[in-house]
Write an enzyme that holds these catalytic residues in place. Structure first.
Site, PDB file in Angstrom:
ATOM      1  N   ASP A   4      -5.321   5.855   6.926  1.00  0.00           N
ATOM      2  CA  ASP A   4      -4.987   4.683   6.116  1.00  0.00           C
ATOM      3  C   ASP A   4      -5.940   4.582   4.937  1.00  0.00           C
ATOM      4  OD1 ASP A   4      -3.224   4.140   8.190  1.00  0.00           O
ATOM      5  OD2 ASP A   4      -3.733   2.008   8.270  1.00  0.00           O
ATOM      6  N   TYR A   8       1.284   4.687  21.468  1.00  0.00           N
ATOM      7  CA  TYR A   8      -0.122   4.800  21.085  1.00  0.00           C
ATOM      8  C   TYR A   8      -0.957   3.581  21.448  1.00  0.00           C
ATOM      9  CZ  TYR A   8       1.525   1.930  17.213  1.00  0.00           C
ATOM     10  OH  TYR A   8       2.098   0.923  16.465  1.00  0.00           O
ATOM     11  N   GLU A  42      -0.839   2.980   5.497  1.00  0.00           N
ATOM     12  CA  GLU A  42      -0.762   4.357   5.974  1.00  0.00           C
ATOM     13  C   GLU A  42      -0.455   5.334   4.841  1.00  0.00           C
ATOM     14  OE1 GLU A  42       1.166   1.503   8.991  1.00  0.00           O
ATOM     15  OE2 GLU A  42       1.367   1.959   6.840  1.00  0.00           O
ATOM     16  N   CYS A  45      -0.599  -4.064   4.568  1.00  0.00           N
ATOM     17  CA  CYS A  45      -0.885  -5.166   5.487  1.00  0.00           C
ATOM     18  C   CYS A  45      -2.295  -5.686   5.256  1.00  0.00           C
ATOM     19  CB  CYS A  45      -0.789  -4.701   6.942  1.00  0.00           C
ATOM     20  SG  CYS A  45       0.808  -4.003   7.410  1.00  0.00           S
ATOM     21  N   HIS A  95       5.847 -11.152   1.894  1.00  0.00           N
ATOM     22  CA  HIS A  95       5.829  -9.707   1.658  1.00  0.00           C
ATOM     23  C   HIS A  95       4.513  -9.030   1.998  1.00  0.00           C
ATOM     24  CE1 HIS A  95       9.218 -11.138  -0.804  1.00  0.00           C
ATOM     25  NE2 HIS A  95       9.736  -9.943  -0.574  1.00  0.00           N
ATOM     26  N   ASN A 106       3.538 -14.944   1.860  1.00  0.00           N
ATOM     27  CA  ASN A 106       3.316 -14.931   0.415  1.00  0.00           C
ATOM     28  C   ASN A 106       2.425 -16.113   0.076  1.00  0.00           C
ATOM     29  OD1 ASN A 106       5.084 -12.795  -0.077  1.00  0.00           O
ATOM     30  ND2 ASN A 106       6.803 -14.111  -0.634  1.00  0.00           N
TER      31      ASN A 106
END
Length: 226
Positions: free
Chosen positions: A34, A91, A188, A59, A150, A102
């Site tokens: 990441d 995982y 990622e 994120c 978002h 937002n």
């Protein structure tokens, strides 16, 4: 100073300077790298880098204490639908996803400018929640942020790396070591040719080409959980 100590020291220094760090978790976990930023230092051009060069989901991870002050649930606990009844993650035992938000001063919320504003305001709010947790309530959070939105929020484990070793906790542990607000951006890195995660070799090459720090998750665990 050995290689592990050196790589962690460089990662902490980069975070202190507001720069991103590339963190690879573990081959037997997600096996992903990441791009991780201190949320307080994200500008619109950084969002451009995340969506163009990384390509994953942008994120913001916040600490467990901050999430409690914000009143953030785990998203799977709030979804009343059969699809949320069992995740069966290969995982981990559960997802760290919370609400997508937002900032209320954004328009659609998806532009680089809008997302940068939401991200930096989340960092500001996280710092306020740490300083005055009793004063920063879910109602106060709702005055500044709306959901759905978002920017996806992630809840860090209570004891960070002692409880869980995902990018959420790796990033937050790095922020704590750098004495920064407990809010970090994680995204990622995806390979645009193969359609899977960017390999550690390619992530290291990207870091070298862009004068960025690359660090293994294991190095952070070893250095920050002693």
């Amino acid at each position: 100073m050995n290689h592990v100590e050196s790589s962690v020291k460089h990662a902490v220094s980069a975070f202190e300077a507001g720069e991103p760090v590339l963190i690879h978790d573990f081959d037997d976990r997600e096996g992903e790298t990441d791009i991780v930023y201190p949320a307080s230092d994200v500008a619109p051009e950084d969002v451009v880098r995340l969506r163009k060069d990384a390509g994953g989901l942008i994120c913001v991870a916040v600490s467990d204490d901050v999430a409690d002050s914000f009143g953030l649930p785990f998203l799977e606990d709030e979804i009343d639908h059969p699809s949320a009844s069992s995740h069966d993650l290969a995982y981990d035992s559960r997802s760290s996803f919370s609400l997508p938000v937002n900032h209320r001063e954004t328009f659609t919320g998806i532009t680089d400018v809008d997302r940068a504003l939401t991200i930096t305001e989340l960092a500001t709010s996280a710092q306020k929640a740490i300083i005055e947790p009793a004063e920063y309530t879910p109602d106060v959070f709702a005055k500044s942020f709306r959901s759905p939105g978002h920017v996806h929020l992630l809840r860090g484990a209570p004891n960070l790396l002692a409880d869980r070793k995902g990018h959420t906790e790796l990033g937050l542990a790095l922020a704590a070591e750098a004495d920064l607000p407990p809010a970090v951006v994680v995204c990622e890195m995806l390979d645009h040719t193969t359609g899977v995660a960017t390999t550690p070799t390619d992530a290291k090459a990207y870091a070298a080409a862009n004068d960025l720090v690359y660090v293994e998750g294991q190095a952070l665990v070893e250095a920050l959980t002693e």
